[in-house]
Design a protein around this motif. Structure first.
Motif, mmCIF file in Angstrom:
data_model
loop_
_atom_site.group_PDB
_atom_site.id
_atom_site.type_symbol
_atom_site.label_atom_id
_atom_site.label_comp_id
_atom_site.label_asym_id
_atom_site.label_seq_id
_atom_site.Cartn_x
_atom_site.Cartn_y
_atom_site.Cartn_z
ATOM 1 N N ALA A 194 -9.276 8.826 -15.588
ATOM 2 C CA ALA A 194 -10.350 9.810 -15.678
ATOM 3 C C ALA A 194 -11.320 9.624 -14.528
ATOM 4 C CB ALA A 194 -11.090 9.683 -17.010
ATOM 5 N N VAL A 195 -11.944 10.726 -14.136
ATOM 6 C CA VAL A 195 -13.023 10.694 -13.157
ATOM 7 C C VAL A 195 -14.178 11.521 -13.709
ATOM 8 C CG1 VAL A 195 -13.783 11.210 -10.811
ATOM 9 C CG2 VAL A 195 -11.421 10.522 -11.210
ATOM 10 N N THR A 196 -15.354 10.924 -13.745
ATOM 11 C CA THR A 196 -16.569 11.629 -14.155
ATOM 12 C C THR A 196 -17.453 11.790 -12.930
ATOM 13 O OG1 THR A 196 -16.488 10.738 -16.401
ATOM 14 C CG2 THR A 196 -18.616 11.532 -15.625
ATOM 15 N N VAL A 197 -17.944 13.003 -12.721
ATOM 16 C CA VAL A 197 -18.702 13.332 -11.516
ATOM 17 C C VAL A 197 -20.055 13.912 -11.900
ATOM 18 C CG1 VAL A 197 -18.796 14.915 -9.541
ATOM 19 C CG2 VAL A 197 -16.700 13.664 -10.030
ATOM 20 N N ALA A 249 -12.625 6.733 -1.636
ATOM 21 C CA ALA A 249 -13.065 6.821 -0.242
ATOM 22 C C ALA A 249 -13.780 8.143 0.030
ATOM 23 C CB ALA A 249 -11.868 6.651 0.688
ATOM 24 N N LEU A 250 -13.245 9.244 -0.480
ATOM 25 C CA LEU A 250 -13.857 10.549 -0.227
ATOM 26 C C LEU A 250 -15.187 10.678 -0.973
ATOM 27 C CD1 LEU A 250 -13.477 13.196 1.288
ATOM 28 C CD2 LEU A 250 -12.423 14.151 -0.769
ATOM 29 N N ALA A 251 -15.259 10.166 -2.197
ATOM 30 C CA ALA A 251 -16.521 10.216 -2.932
ATOM 31 C C ALA A 251 -17.610 9.453 -2.174
ATOM 32 C CB ALA A 251 -16.334 9.645 -4.334
ATOM 33 N N ARG A 252 -17.264 8.303 -1.650
ATOM 34 C CA ARG A 252 -18.240 7.524 -0.876
ATOM 35 C C ARG A 252 -18.638 8.254 0.395
ATOM 36 N NH1 ARG A 252 -15.183 1.781 -1.954
ATOM 37 N NH2 ARG A 252 -16.375 1.190 -3.823
ATOM 38 N N ALA A 304 -19.669 9.286 -8.772
ATOM 39 C CA ALA A 304 -18.406 9.362 -9.507
ATOM 40 C C ALA A 304 -18.096 8.043 -10.199
ATOM 41 C CB ALA A 304 -17.262 9.731 -8.568
ATOM 42 N N LEU A 305 -17.574 8.153 -11.401
ATOM 43 C CA LEU A 305 -17.076 6.996 -12.140
ATOM 44 C C LEU A 305 -15.571 7.151 -12.300
ATOM 45 C CD1 LEU A 305 -17.471 4.421 -13.874
ATOM 46 C CD2 LEU A 305 -17.755 5.947 -15.852
ATOM 47 N N PHE A 306 -14.813 6.235 -11.713
ATOM 48 C CA PHE A 306 -13.356 6.233 -11.814
ATOM 49 C C PHE A 306 -12.950 5.246 -12.906
ATOM 50 C CE2 PHE A 306 -14.156 7.915 -7.688
ATOM 51 C CZ PHE A 306 -13.054 8.682 -7.327
ATOM 52 N N VAL A 307 -12.117 5.698 -13.825
ATOM 53 C CA VAL A 307 -11.550 4.811 -14.838
ATOM 54 C C VAL A 307 -10.057 4.695 -14.546
ATOM 55 C CG1 VAL A 307 -11.213 4.355 -17.282
ATOM 56 C CG2 VAL A 307 -13.259 5.573 -16.513
ATOM 57 N N LEU A 308 -9.611 3.488 -14.263
ATOM 58 C CA LEU A 308 -8.243 3.246 -13.809
ATOM 59 C C LEU A 308 -7.434 2.579 -14.913
ATOM 60 C CD1 LEU A 308 -9.185 1.727 -10.337
ATOM 61 C CD2 LEU A 308 -8.862 4.142 -10.903
ATOM 62 N N LEU A 349 -17.533 2.351 -10.169
ATOM 63 C CA LEU A 349 -18.628 3.317 -10.029
ATOM 64 C C LEU A 349 -18.936 3.522 -8.552
ATOM 65 C CD1 LEU A 349 -20.928 5.002 -11.297
ATOM 66 C CD2 LEU A 349 -22.343 2.934 -11.219
ATOM 67 N N VAL A 350 -18.975 4.785 -8.150
ATOM 68 C CA VAL A 350 -19.358 5.138 -6.788
ATOM 69 C C VAL A 350 -20.704 5.841 -6.867
ATOM 70 C CG1 VAL A 350 -18.745 6.425 -4.712
ATOM 71 C CG2 VAL A 350 -16.937 5.422 -6.120
ATOM 72 N N PRO A 351 -21.807 5.145 -6.545
ATOM 73 C CA PRO A 351 -23.118 5.793 -6.597
ATOM 74 C C PRO A 351 -23.317 6.705 -5.397
ATOM 75 C CG PRO A 351 -23.357 3.528 -5.906
ATOM 76 C CD PRO A 351 -21.906 3.726 -6.198
ATOM 77 N N GLY A 352 -23.730 7.927 -5.663
ATOM 78 C CA GLY A 352 -23.982 8.878 -4.595
ATOM 79 C C GLY A 352 -25.456 9.197 -4.471
#
Length: 323
Positions: free
Chosen positions: A265-268, A293-296, A302-306, A316-319
């Protein structure tokens, strides 16, 4: 003139309202604070009309929708479309370009092949899985004239807006409340949400994030939302079992098959829900390495759940909104 909550006399206390209704095969919700003197029935009617308009224009399940009319039109013929559909198509094409084709509205035929579209195809236990297809990318298949609000297909393509239309519907709900002068609200369609302002005591809106578990709903955590939208795309809500393998409903336009990677899942978070909806899909398709990489690179929260063996792992990718 409609008064905003900040303009109300101190004696006119705010009341909590919770409205909901059917749309797009699920339900919309609107939670807000406003004076008791508002016409809640009129607001309910406006909210319903707003989501009905989105569904009427963008559904692949309604043969007379504006999207289906565009899909059925012959190539090299200009088709005039409503303003809302034009905005969604234009935004979808932009996200497609920025995501290097990971978000693509041209996967409608692929969606139908795997039983997720209006054809409602089903698979018997021993049916073979469909082979890969090569969908025409929407960006290469469409000419878009935003000034005249018209679209022309250069080649055969079947558009599907399931990765962006629901988010636009949430934004339409928000605009209804904005026009009414309501400054504090949380609106949503299923798990796509948009917040403005806060609760009367100044608390942020609490939005639950689901655990990506097949077949049941579990809360993984809660995020506080202020003046932002949130959307999640994942592999756990809609799927089809073909033979011994499970296939998620999100299509990978690069392979012509259902998505298969390590991202559950990805939450944006973005300013609008239309963008959150589209980017959640794009980052899910891009996968762990390229999506992060693209989110950064673009400053997308974005929160990626792997999926990591039998467990789950979060990145977690803080934007721009979380910093």
């Amino acid at each position: 003139m409609v008064k905003t909550s900040s303009e109300l006399p101190a004696s006119e206390a705010l009341q909590r309202y919770s409205l909901n209704g059917k749309t797009m095969g699920t339900r919309y919700t609107a939670l807000f604070y406003a004076p008791a003197s508002i016409d809640a029935a009129a607001i309910q009617a406006e909210l319903q009309a707003a989501v009905d308009e989105v569904d009427r224009q963008m559904s692949t399940w309604k043969p007379d929708s504006d999207l289906c009319r565009l899909n059925a039109a012959p190539e090299d013929t200009w088709v005039t479309v409503p303003r809302a559909l034009m905005e969604v198509l234009d935004t979808g094409l932009a996200v497609g370009r920025e995501s290097n084709g990971a978000f693509d509205m041209g996967v409608g035929a692929l969606v139908d092949t795997w039983g997720f579209g209006p054809s409602a195809r089903s698979f018997a236990p021993h049916d073979p899985a469909p082979g890969p297809q090569t969908p025409a990318p929407a960006g290469a298949a469409l000419d878009v004239d935003t000034g005249l609000r018209r679209v022309r297909k250069r080649r055969p393509v079947k558009l599907d807006l399931s990765g962006i239309a629901k988010g636009y519907g949430v934004d339409a709900l928000a605009r209804c409340l904005d026009r009414r002068g309501i400054a504090d609200y949380l609106v949503g369609i299923d798990g796509e949400m948009r917040a403005r302002g806060a609760k009367p005591a100044g608390e942020a809106w609490a939005v639950a994030i689901e655990q990506p578990v097949f077949g049941r709903r579990e809360v993984a955590g809660v995020i506080e939302l202020r003046d932002a939208a949130i959307a999640t795309s994942g592999d756990y809500r809609h799927w089809v079992d073909v033979g011994a393998k499970r296939y998620a409903h999100t299509m990978d336009p690069r392979t012509g098959l259902p998505l298969s990677n390590t991202v559950a899942a990805v939450t944006v978070l973005t300013p609008t829900c239309m963008l959150a909806d589209a980017w959640a899909t794009a980052l899910l398709v891009l996968g762990e390495r390229d999506g992060i990489a693209l989110a950064r690179d673009k400053g997308i929260d974005a929160l990626f759940v792997l999926r990591d063996g039998a467990g789950l792992r979060e990145i977690l990718v803080p934007g721009t909104l979380l910093q």
